[in-house]
Design an enzyme around this catalytic site. Structure first.
Site, PDB file in Angstrom:
ATOM      1  N   ARG A 169       0.815  -1.222   0.000  1.00  0.00           N
ATOM      2  CA  ARG A 169       0.000   0.000   0.000  1.00  0.00           C
ATOM      3  C   ARG A 169       0.846   1.269   0.000  1.00  0.00           C
ATOM      4  NH1 ARG A 169      -5.484  -1.018   1.972  1.00  0.00           N
ATOM      5  NH2 ARG A 169      -6.011  -2.890   0.811  1.00  0.00           N
ATOM      6  N   ARG A 226      -3.773   6.455   0.164  1.00  0.00           N
ATOM      7  CA  ARG A 226      -4.240   7.661   0.840  1.00  0.00           C
ATOM      8  C   ARG A 226      -3.208   8.381   1.692  1.00  0.00           C
ATOM      9  NH1 ARG A 226      -9.761   5.080   2.877  1.00  0.00           N
ATOM     10  NH2 ARG A 226      -8.356   3.310   2.790  1.00  0.00           N
ATOM     11  N   ARG A 244      -7.536  10.912  -6.837  1.00  0.00           N
ATOM     12  CA  ARG A 244      -8.716  10.103  -6.547  1.00  0.00           C
ATOM     13  C   ARG A 244      -9.980  10.927  -6.305  1.00  0.00           C
ATOM     14  NH1 ARG A 244      -9.400   5.513  -4.262  1.00  0.00           N
ATOM     15  NH2 ARG A 244     -11.501   6.254  -4.561  1.00  0.00           N
ATOM     16  N   TYR A 270     -14.394 -12.835   0.870  1.00  0.00           N
ATOM     17  CA  TYR A 270     -15.200 -11.689   0.429  1.00  0.00           C
ATOM     18  C   TYR A 270     -16.455 -12.141  -0.305  1.00  0.00           C
ATOM     19  CZ  TYR A 270     -11.763  -8.193   1.779  1.00  0.00           C
ATOM     20  OH  TYR A 270     -10.941  -7.380   2.508  1.00  0.00           O
ATOM     21  N   ASP A 311      -6.395  -3.838  -7.132  1.00  0.00           N
ATOM     22  CA  ASP A 311      -6.988  -4.351  -5.903  1.00  0.00           C
ATOM     23  C   ASP A 311      -7.293  -5.822  -6.111  1.00  0.00           C
ATOM     24  OD1 ASP A 311      -8.190  -3.312  -3.198  1.00  0.00           O
ATOM     25  OD2 ASP A 311      -9.567  -4.810  -3.976  1.00  0.00           O
TER      26      ASP A 311
HETATM   27  O1  CP3 Z   1       0.444   0.208  -3.458  1.00  0.00           O
HETATM   28  C1  CP3 Z   1       0.008  -0.948  -3.284  1.00  0.00           C
HETATM   29  O2  CP3 Z   1       0.397  -1.674  -2.347  1.00  0.00           O
HETATM   30  C2  CP3 Z   1      -0.987  -1.502  -4.285  1.00  0.00           C
HETATM   31  C3  CP3 Z   1      -2.302  -1.254  -3.872  1.00  0.00           C
HETATM   32  C4  CP3 Z   1      -3.245  -2.282  -3.288  1.00  0.00           C
HETATM   33  C5  CP3 Z   1      -4.590  -1.938  -3.078  1.00  0.00           C
HETATM   34  N1  CP3 Z   1      -5.265  -3.040  -2.653  1.00  0.00           N
HETATM   35  C6  CP3 Z   1      -5.127  -0.610  -3.315  1.00  0.00           C
HETATM   36  C7  CP3 Z   1      -6.292  -0.190  -2.523  1.00  0.00           C
HETATM   37  C8  CP3 Z   1      -3.109  -3.620  -2.945  1.00  0.00           C
HETATM   38  C9  CP3 Z   1      -1.870  -4.493  -2.974  1.00  0.00           C
HETATM   39  C10 CP3 Z   1      -4.409  -4.083  -2.538  1.00  0.00           C
HETATM   40  C11 CP3 Z   1      -4.697  -5.473  -2.141  1.00  0.00           C
HETATM   41  C12 CP3 Z   1      -5.848  -5.721  -1.255  1.00  0.00           C
HETATM   42  N2  CP3 Z   1      -7.107  -5.211  -1.340  1.00  0.00           N
HETATM   43  C13 CP3 Z   1      -5.836  -6.660  -0.223  1.00  0.00           C
HETATM   44  C14 CP3 Z   1      -4.667  -7.520   0.142  1.00  0.00           C
HETATM   45  C15 CP3 Z   1      -3.673  -6.718   0.917  1.00  0.00           C
HETATM   46  C16 CP3 Z   1      -4.127  -6.400   2.293  1.00  0.00           C
HETATM   47  O3  CP3 Z   1      -4.265  -5.203   2.578  1.00  0.00           O
HETATM   48  O4  CP3 Z   1      -4.285  -7.320   3.080  1.00  0.00           O
HETATM   49  C17 CP3 Z   1      -7.114  -6.671   0.371  1.00  0.00           C
HETATM   50  C18 CP3 Z   1      -7.566  -7.519   1.539  1.00  0.00           C
HETATM   51  C19 CP3 Z   1      -7.917  -5.756  -0.347  1.00  0.00           C
HETATM   52  C20 CP3 Z   1      -9.341  -5.435  -0.142  1.00  0.00           C
HETATM   53  C21 CP3 Z   1      -9.526  -3.990   0.108  1.00  0.00           C
HETATM   54  N3  CP3 Z   1      -9.561  -3.046  -0.903  1.00  0.00           N
HETATM   55  C22 CP3 Z   1      -9.589  -3.284   1.344  1.00  0.00           C
HETATM   56  C23 CP3 Z   1      -9.570  -3.945   2.696  1.00  0.00           C
HETATM   57  C24 CP3 Z   1      -9.648  -1.911   1.053  1.00  0.00           C
HETATM   58  C25 CP3 Z   1      -9.627  -0.743   2.013  1.00  0.00           C
HETATM   59  C26 CP3 Z   1     -10.961  -0.127   2.248  1.00  0.00           C
HETATM   60  C27 CP3 Z   1     -10.801   1.254   2.866  1.00  0.00           C
HETATM   61  O5  CP3 Z   1     -11.286   2.198   2.266  1.00  0.00           O
HETATM   62  O6  CP3 Z   1     -10.161   1.358   3.926  1.00  0.00           O
HETATM   63  C28 CP3 Z   1      -9.646  -1.793  -0.345  1.00  0.00           C
HETATM   64  C29 CP3 Z   1      -9.646  -0.540  -1.119  1.00  0.00           C
HETATM   65  C30 CP3 Z   1      -8.299  -0.111  -1.560  1.00  0.00           C
HETATM   66  N4  CP3 Z   1      -7.434  -0.900  -2.260  1.00  0.00           N
HETATM   67  C31 CP3 Z   1      -7.716   1.158  -1.369  1.00  0.00           C
HETATM   68  C32 CP3 Z   1      -6.461   1.129  -1.986  1.00  0.00           C
HETATM   69  C33 CP3 Z   1      -5.464   2.251  -2.109  1.00  0.00           C
HETATM   70  C34 CP3 Z   1      -8.370   2.325  -0.668  1.00  0.00           C
HETATM   71  C35 CP3 Z   1      -9.311   2.970  -1.639  1.00  0.00           C
HETATM   72  C36 CP3 Z   1      -9.206   4.463  -1.634  1.00  0.00           C
HETATM   73  O7  CP3 Z   1      -8.100   5.006  -1.740  1.00  0.00           O
HETATM   74  O8  CP3 Z   1     -10.265   5.091  -1.556  1.00  0.00           O
END
Ligand code: CP3
Length: 361
Positions: free
Chosen positions: A44, A48, A57, A168, A93
């Site tokens: 990540r 954000r 975004r 999920y 994602d």
């Molecule tokens: O830079 C990186 O590392 C690549 C980005 C990345 C995202 N998701 C972007 C994202 C990666 C590697 C993921 C994988 C992901 N997504 C996982 C496995 C990694 C982990 O964290 O365990 C999982 C379980 C998800 C599912 C998911 N998607 C979650 C739990 C969330 C967060 C929800 C929130 O708003 O807190 C997302 C959304 C997401 N994926 C965001 C990002 C940057 C946030 C969305 C935003 O910026 O509005």
């Protein structure tokens, strides 16, 4: 289709298109060779915590950002430019391939993925769409834009592992206890294994498309596997993660296998076919490496919350972790899980500098 079929073409294609990144510290460490400096990237790292990400975004939904190649490219590059990390990770994602296959899913800010029609019966599994490589054209286009921009910085592709995706799909969204998921695996094992087989195909197809497009390593995120006992992991998950990871063995690219709370599972996760074991902050790296069989490089494992404790505390933890990593067959520095949204990006940049100042094992 199983994750293991139709892979020969992508392997050949990728071999000709791939950049020569000999000597890149991330790849050297991931292959268990001695890098010129301790490599570091952060799960990540895009997201954000970066004001430039929040600006982009404001006008684009999450899935749109993952599927608009120039946006995806720009967001992937932001942390590389700002922090000087040793690898980029494709901005995407774990639910992107589900969406691309035609499964109704939304990423709700502050919550995470929400599934329109949860999958809970044999008929639900039967109705799941088949994946095809063409569904990921826009992801492949983003990778094509990224490779020349990245110079000699490796690009990591990734996907969610079948278990984490299954959770999920079955729960319908994020879940603390995974109770419907665990109930299905025990009450209807045939339906469970059929679902996991379908998800292994979706994940495998998505990863092979990224490999064909030119990524330099892949990470399989089984974020929620730590909810399982080792016995249940072996019976209900291992065969399906093995299908995905073994189908990638022929690419020669490092395969990183990561989970959270998986201290009891490192041996089984290594058996699934990993080249690098991703470690959260709960287990010392050298202990994790021993549990994984003693031969694999590790990736990790600074607690993301430590980035809020002041630079002195961060630096002390970096020194400790680098010393533990130096006792392993290879070490890629990372956090134990993703960068938290409120993290000060300047602390992240400083942390990269501290990591790069550590001796290599
Ligand atoms: O830079 C990186 O590392 C690549 C980005 C990345 C995202 N998701 C972007 C994202 C990666 C590697 C993921 C994988 C992901 N997504 C996982 C496995 C990694 C982990 O964290 O365990 C999982 C379980 C998800 C599912 C998911 N998607 C979650 C739990 C969330 C967060 C929800 C929130 O708003 O807190 C997302 C959304 C997401 N994926 C965001 C990002 C940057 C946030 C969305 C935003 O910026 O509005």
């Amino acid at each position: 289709m199983s994750a293991g079929t139709d892979t020969a073409d992508t392997t050949v294609q990728s071999a000709t298109a791939r950049r020569d990144l000999a000597g890149a510290p991330f790849l050297e460490a991931a292959h268990g060779r001695r890098p010129s400096r301790l490599p570091v990237w952060f799960m990540r790292q895009a997201g954000r915590s970066l004001p430039e990400y929040r600006a982009l975004r404001r006008d684009n939904a999450m899935l749109e950002a993952c599927l608009t190649p120039d946006l995806t490219c720009e967001i992937t590059l932001q942390p590389v430019r700002r922090h000087g990390v040793d690898a980029a990770i494709l901005f995407s994602d774990i639910v992107v391939p589900l969406h691309l296959a035609g499964i109704g899913v939304e990423i709700v800010p502050g919550t995470g993925p929400v599934i329109e029609h949860p999958v809970r019966t044999a008929a639900d599994v039967e109705a799941l769409p088949e994946p095809s490589p063409e569904q990921s054209d826009r992801v492949a286009e983003a990778i094509a834009l990224l490779l020349p921009e990245l110079g000699d910085t490796p690009l990591i592709g990734f996907a969610g592992a079948p278990f984490t995706l299954a959770s999920y799909l079955i729960e319908g969204g994020p879940s603390r206890n995974h109770e419907r998921t665990k109930a299905l695996m025990r009450s209807e094992p045939d339906v469970w294994h059929a679902l996991m087989g379908r998800l292994a195909a979706i994940t495998g197809t998505f990863l092979h498309r990224q490999v064909a497009a030119g990524v330099d390593a892949v990470q399989l995120f089984d974020s929620w596997a730590g909810a399982l006992s080792e016995r249940d992991y072996r019976e209900f998950v291992l065969p399906h993660s093995t299908a995905v990871l073994s189908s990638l063995a022929g690419t020669g690219l490092p395969r990183i296998h990561f989970g959270v709370g998986t201290a009891e599972l490192y041996g089984a996760m290594a058996e699934a076919g990993a080249d690098v074991i991703g470690v959260d902050w709960r287990t010392p790296l050298d202990v994790a490496a021993a549990r994984a069989g003693g031969a694999l490089p590790v990736q990790g494992n600074l607690d993301p919350a430590v980035l809020f404790a002041g630079q002195e505390a961060v630096d002390a933890e970096v020194v400790r972790i680098a010393a533990e990593g130096a006792r392993c067959p290879g070490h890629v520095f990372n956090l134990g899980h993703g960068v938290l949204p409120q993290t000060d990006p300047d602390v992240v940049t400083r942390t990269v500098e501290t990591v790069h100042a550590q001796p290599v094992g």
